[in-house]
Design a protein around this motif. Structure first.
Motif, mmCIF file in Angstrom:
data_model
loop_
_atom_site.group_PDB
_atom_site.id
_atom_site.type_symbol
_atom_site.label_atom_id
_atom_site.label_comp_id
_atom_site.label_asym_id
_atom_site.label_seq_id
_atom_site.Cartn_x
_atom_site.Cartn_y
_atom_site.Cartn_z
ATOM 1 N N LEU A 142 0.838 -1.193 0.000
ATOM 2 C CA LEU A 142 0.000 0.000 0.000
ATOM 3 C C LEU A 142 0.881 1.255 0.000
ATOM 4 O O LEU A 142 0.620 2.219 -0.703
ATOM 5 C CB LEU A 142 -0.890 -0.035 1.247
ATOM 6 N N ARG A 143 1.959 1.175 0.794
ATOM 7 C CA ARG A 143 2.878 2.307 0.873
ATOM 8 C C ARG A 143 3.520 2.571 -0.487
ATOM 9 O O ARG A 143 3.625 3.709 -0.944
ATOM 10 C CB ARG A 143 3.960 1.999 1.919
ATOM 11 N N ASN A 144 3.948 1.462 -1.151
ATOM 12 C CA ASN A 144 4.553 1.610 -2.466
ATOM 13 C C ASN A 144 3.560 2.199 -3.459
ATOM 14 O O ASN A 144 3.908 3.018 -4.295
ATOM 15 C CB ASN A 144 5.043 0.263 -3.008
ATOM 16 N N MET A 145 2.287 1.734 -3.355
ATOM 17 C CA MET A 145 1.264 2.211 -4.268
ATOM 18 C C MET A 145 1.062 3.700 -4.070
ATOM 19 O O MET A 145 0.939 4.457 -5.039
ATOM 20 C CB MET A 145 -0.044 1.435 -4.020
ATOM 21 N N GLU A 146 1.043 4.108 -2.813
ATOM 22 C CA GLU A 146 0.863 5.523 -2.518
ATOM 23 C C GLU A 146 1.965 6.335 -3.196
ATOM 24 O O GLU A 146 1.703 7.350 -3.840
ATOM 25 C CB GLU A 146 0.915 5.737 -0.992
ATOM 26 N N GLU A 147 3.195 5.826 -3.078
ATOM 27 C CA GLU A 147 4.345 6.495 -3.685
ATOM 28 C C GLU A 147 4.159 6.601 -5.207
ATOM 29 O O GLU A 147 4.350 7.664 -5.793
ATOM 30 C CB GLU A 147 5.595 5.680 -3.352
ATOM 31 N N SER A 148 3.758 5.479 -5.831
ATOM 32 C CA SER A 148 3.587 5.474 -7.289
ATOM 33 C C SER A 148 2.490 6.437 -7.710
ATOM 34 O O SER A 148 2.627 7.151 -8.706
ATOM 35 C CB SER A 148 3.221 4.078 -7.795
ATOM 36 N N VAL A 149 1.385 6.428 -6.960
ATOM 37 C CA VAL A 149 0.261 7.304 -7.314
ATOM 38 C C VAL A 149 0.695 8.762 -7.231
ATOM 39 O O VAL A 149 0.467 9.552 -8.149
ATOM 40 C CB VAL A 149 -0.945 7.036 -6.391
ATOM 41 N N ARG A 150 1.362 9.088 -6.140
ATOM 42 C CA ARG A 150 1.828 10.459 -5.984
ATOM 43 C C ARG A 150 2.690 10.892 -7.154
ATOM 44 O O ARG A 150 2.460 11.928 -7.767
ATOM 45 C CB ARG A 150 2.651 10.599 -4.694
#
Lengths: 531, 325
Positions: free
Chosen positions: A70-78
């Motif tokens: 989830l943390r990685n996804m947040e980073e990618s989305v940002r």
């Protein structure tokens, strides 16, 4: 029935002798002799309970994988939304309840965000890994799919296995086994190791290395209560550090992590301290050079798995991309850290959920006693068989010897492991083989008593007994397979011997003895049987 | 040369005459076993209970200081240890249940294990650590459910097979005999509080296998005799079948026993529990094949019709068509 054409005899003997030959290397090494290196040597492995060594079962927490993902996804989305031309502005990002949600400014942005994020939602092979939904017109919610999570756990376990493999192999021990078990477990078996703690240290450590700048003005009293300024993080000192008990506040951003390491090696510095020398790759080296040149005179913390191992002051800028980590190491612990760093960080924390260690002395003693007991038992069984059935008992005995050798041969061929319960399995198999011969011989006795002629009695004996032998073995086979399916570790070793033994004992106790009896009957045409 | 005959020819022992009392006693024993298991429980080893198990040898002593060990470990405050002789007199196993606080925290469990070993090494000069097992509660729960499942699945699967190969009565009989064997074994382990581990599960499965061998040999003979002596009353026929297979039963049980006794007497200590269970199983299994599996066939109504193909209406039509009827 008693007719054995040449091809059949050749086939039986061929199989028997071939499998017996496969057992020879194992017998040589079990008895302490050396098998010539020039010859091929399929050997039975000895289980840890016999050879001594460590068995460690590691488990990863799938929820931890989910959180990281989830943390990685947040980073990618940002970064995706920011890099878009023009950038999509968004806010109110939250990762509560295992979902990622954020708001975009207008309804018009929703469609643009959707098409920008679409490529992130599918994994390899176009498996849907995330579902995207829109609520309240401008809030976008990304929910992980079941399949996506599964794939993530799987990938994390695969790479964990690789990392552990590299670490254990760096120890240079003989034939370690590292296999995945179930969804989120890894079994590590290292035979014949003196110090199991060493293995535990190596596999239990995540080895996530970070270099972070220290906020030197933070107050210890605040840190002890967990109070840090915004954008900062608190780490405790490691237990073997001289500052154990104190905490350090570091800046979240602007650090470097161990991902860009290309080399780690234990060494000694000029003060004769044990240190670990590390080298960054090009990119990491550049960032390290930048970090050190901009912060000369300041402290940076070397954080390993969430604990500070040391926090030296930057004396000079380091341009070479080579640095050393110092911090109360012994030669062994420096070596272990170097191995862990060199082999990369584990993608997830692994915890030891089961550990078994057997000292080498006990293992050797167990084998000796087990073999001795088997030998004594076998001699007693053989004596009783020959005393009871005469010539037929001799045939049964020879069949029994071939039976044991063939089991060993098949186990060597399949590269299976002999465990302590496996030895009990051998005893039981010998029992099954003896039972088959007892059934046949008793039946022949009966047939003779009823006045059947020799050949007919033998033929009937084998035929009538075969039915019960067949049914008994099938049911035992069913039990053995279930045992193998639901058993673990040494119990599986028992099941393997049992299953292999069922086949060999039927072959040796029924087919081989019948061939020998048939040969003898043809040669001598006896008028009576001493049975 | 005169060959050894353990069982004289043509025995005619009325095994089934006492079937009702034997059944009553056996059912009482089964009930008592389960009563014990449910009230007193089984002495689970670390495989099934979780916790630590340390095996050690005192290299310089002839006898392990069991009392001192218990005191030393319990003073550390992790809970009351179970200290048992294990194999030779100078070998022990020390089992320490883990406090609830470390449940789900393997690292804390590791630390406790290390602390205990360090303390023992410091307190006893000739302490040699032979082995060390540490099983977390989660894994041990899994072991327990997997083992129970394996046992039940194995019993049902073999009963099903016998049903298919023989008749349903035989399947039920075999299942009952196995249930008897497993119950009594569990009862023994509960009564004497012997350590119950994964190896014992292997032993029980071996007992199931052995008892089945016996049952099948008897059943096979019953099936044969049912076809041969169509008019014989069932109890008599069962007695005949058991007597005919008696020589085999005695011979096989005896050979297995003499193979197992050396393992019991001087085999490795770590195998003792398993071998003891199998040895016990040979007696229980042999008994159940004769006294449980056979008599139940009387009550379940097996007779010679069981193995005669029943003639259906279609078969009759066939015969008429072929002109045989």
């Amino acid at each position: 029935m008693l007719d054995f054409p040449l091809w059949k005899r050749g086939w039986f003997w061929g199989l028997t002798l071939a499998l017996t030959a496969l057992a020879l290397p194992s017998i040589f090494s079990l008895s302490g002799a050396r098998w010539p290196a020039a010859l091929p040597d399929p050997e039975v492995n000895l289980g840890l309970d016999l050879a001594g060594g460590s068995h460690i079962l590691l488990e990863a927490d799938p929820t931890e994988v989910a959180v990281q993902r989830l943390r990685n996804m947040e980073e990618s989305v940002r970064s995706t939304l920011r890099r878009a031309e023009p950038a999509v502005s968004f806010g109110d990002v939250s990762t509560a309840e295992g979902r990622l949600s954020f708001m975009v400014q207008s309804v018009a942005d929703v469609d643009r965000a959707r098409s920008l994020l679409e490529p992130l939602l599918n994994g390899e092979g176009l498996v849907r890994e995330w579902n995207l939904t829109v609520v309240d017109e401008t809030r976008i919610v990304l929910t992980p799919t079941e399949a996506g999570l599964e794939a993530a756990v799987n990938a994390a376990m695969d790479s964990s296995q690789d990392v552990i493999d590299r670490r254990i192999n760096a120890l240079g021990t003989r034939e370690p086994t590292i296999i995945r078990q179930g969804e989120n477990r890894i079994v590590v078996q290292v035979p014949g190791l003196e110090d199991p703690d060493q293995v535990k240290e190596l596999v239990g450590r995540t080895a996530k290395l970070e270099f972070k700048l220290v906020n030197e003005n933070a107050l210890q009293t605040d840190l002890a209560q967990g109070i840090a300024e915004p954008g900062q993080q608190i780490f405790p000192y490691a237990p073997d550090s001289p500052f154990f008990g104190q905490n350090v506040a570091v800046y979240r951003l602007g650090g470097i992590d161990g991902g860009s390491l290309i080399r780690a090696q234990a060494s000694r510095n000029q003060d004769n301290e044990d240190v670990v020398v590390i080298q960054f790759d090009q990119q990491g080296g550049n960032r390290f050079a930048k970090l050190t040149s901009e912060n000369v005179g300041k402290q940076f913390a070397i954080v390993l798995d969430g604990e500070v191992i040391s926090a030296p002051v930057i004396n000079d800028r380091i341009l070479s991309g080579v640095s050393e980590i110092s911090g109360s190491f012994t030669p062994e612990s420096a070596q272990q850290l170097a191995i862990s760093l060199q082999s990369g960080a584990l993608p997830v924390d692994l915890t030891v959920v089961e550990e078994r260690t057997v000292g080498p002395d006990l293992g050797a003693e167990s084998i000796r006693l087990g073999l001795l007991a088997m030998l004594v038992g076998s001699i007693a069984v053989v004596t009783l068989m020959i005393a009871s059935y005469g010539r037929f008992g001799v045939y049964a005995t020879i069949a029994l010897i071939f039976n044991v050798l063939m089991i060993l041969g098949i186990m060597a061929l399949m590269n299976t492991t002999l465990t302590l319960p496996g030895i009990a399995g051998f005893v039981l198999t010998i029992g099954a083989a003896v039972d088959a011969n007892v059934l046949i011989n008793e039946r022949i006795r009966e047939e003779r008593k009823r006045g059947r002629r020799v050949i007919a009695a033998v033929e009937n004996g084998y035929r009538e007994a075969s039915r019960a032998i067949f049914d008994a073995n099938i049911t035992n086979f069913i039990a053995g397979v279930l045992l193998f399916m639901f058993g673990t570790g040494p119990i599986r070793g028992f099941a393997v011997v049992l299953i292999i033994g069922l086949f060999t004992s039927v072959f040796t106790a029924v087919s081989l003895t019948r061939m020998w009896v048939a040969g003898w009957l043809r040669r001598t045409r006896p008028q009576d049987l001493n049975i | 040369m005169k060959l050894l005959k353990l069982v004289p020819d043509d025995t005619n022992i009325k095994f089934l005459r006492w079937r009702v009392p034997f059944y009553v006693v056996s059912i009482l024993l089964i009930a008592a076993s389960w009563g014990l298991v449910l009230t007193k429980g089984l002495n689970y080893g670390v495989d099934f209970a979780g916790g630590l198990n340390i095996t050690a040898t005192f290299t310089e002593s002839t006898e392990a200081p069991v009392g001192d060990l218990r005191d030393t470990v319990s003073e550390l405050g992790y809970g009351e240890p179970v200290v048992q002789r294990f194999g030779d007199d100078n070998q022990v196993s020390i089992r320490v249940p883990l406090p609830d606080s470390v449940e789900g925290n393997p690292e804390a469990a590791q630390n406790i294990a290390n602390a205990i070993v360090a303390e023992l090494e410091a307190s006893f000069a000739d302490f040699r650590l032979d082995g060390n097992e540490n099983v977390s509660g989660k894994v041990s729960d899994e072991f327990r459910s997997d083992a129970a499942f394996a046992l039940i699945a194995a019993m049902l699967a073999v009963a099903l097979y016998i049903w298919i190969r023989f008749e349903w009565q035989f399947g039920v009989g075999a299942l009952f005999a196995l249930f008897h064997d497993v119950s009594l074994t569990l009862g023994m382990f509960s009564l004497f509080q012997l350590e119950f581990s994964l190896q014992i599960i292997a032993a029980i499965l071996a007992i199931i296998g052995y008892s089945l061998n016996d049952t099948i040999v008897v059943y096979d003979r019953i099936r044969e005799n049912l076809k041969k002596y169509r008019k014989m009353p069932t109890p008599e026929l069962l007695d005949l079948s058991v007597n005919e297979t008696l020589a085999r039963t005695v011979m096989t049980s005896l050979t297995l026993l003499i193979a197992l006794v050396p393992l019991l007497a001087f085999g490795p200590a770590s195998l003792f529990g398993m071998v003891a269970a199998i040895t016990l199983g040979i007696f229980v299994g042999t008994y159940s094949s004769v006294y449980m599996a056979a008599p139940i066939l009387i009550w379940l109504g097996v007779d010679s019709h069981s193995f005669v193909p029943t003639e259906t209406e279609a078969d009759k039509q066939d015969k008429i068509a072929r002109g045989e009827a």
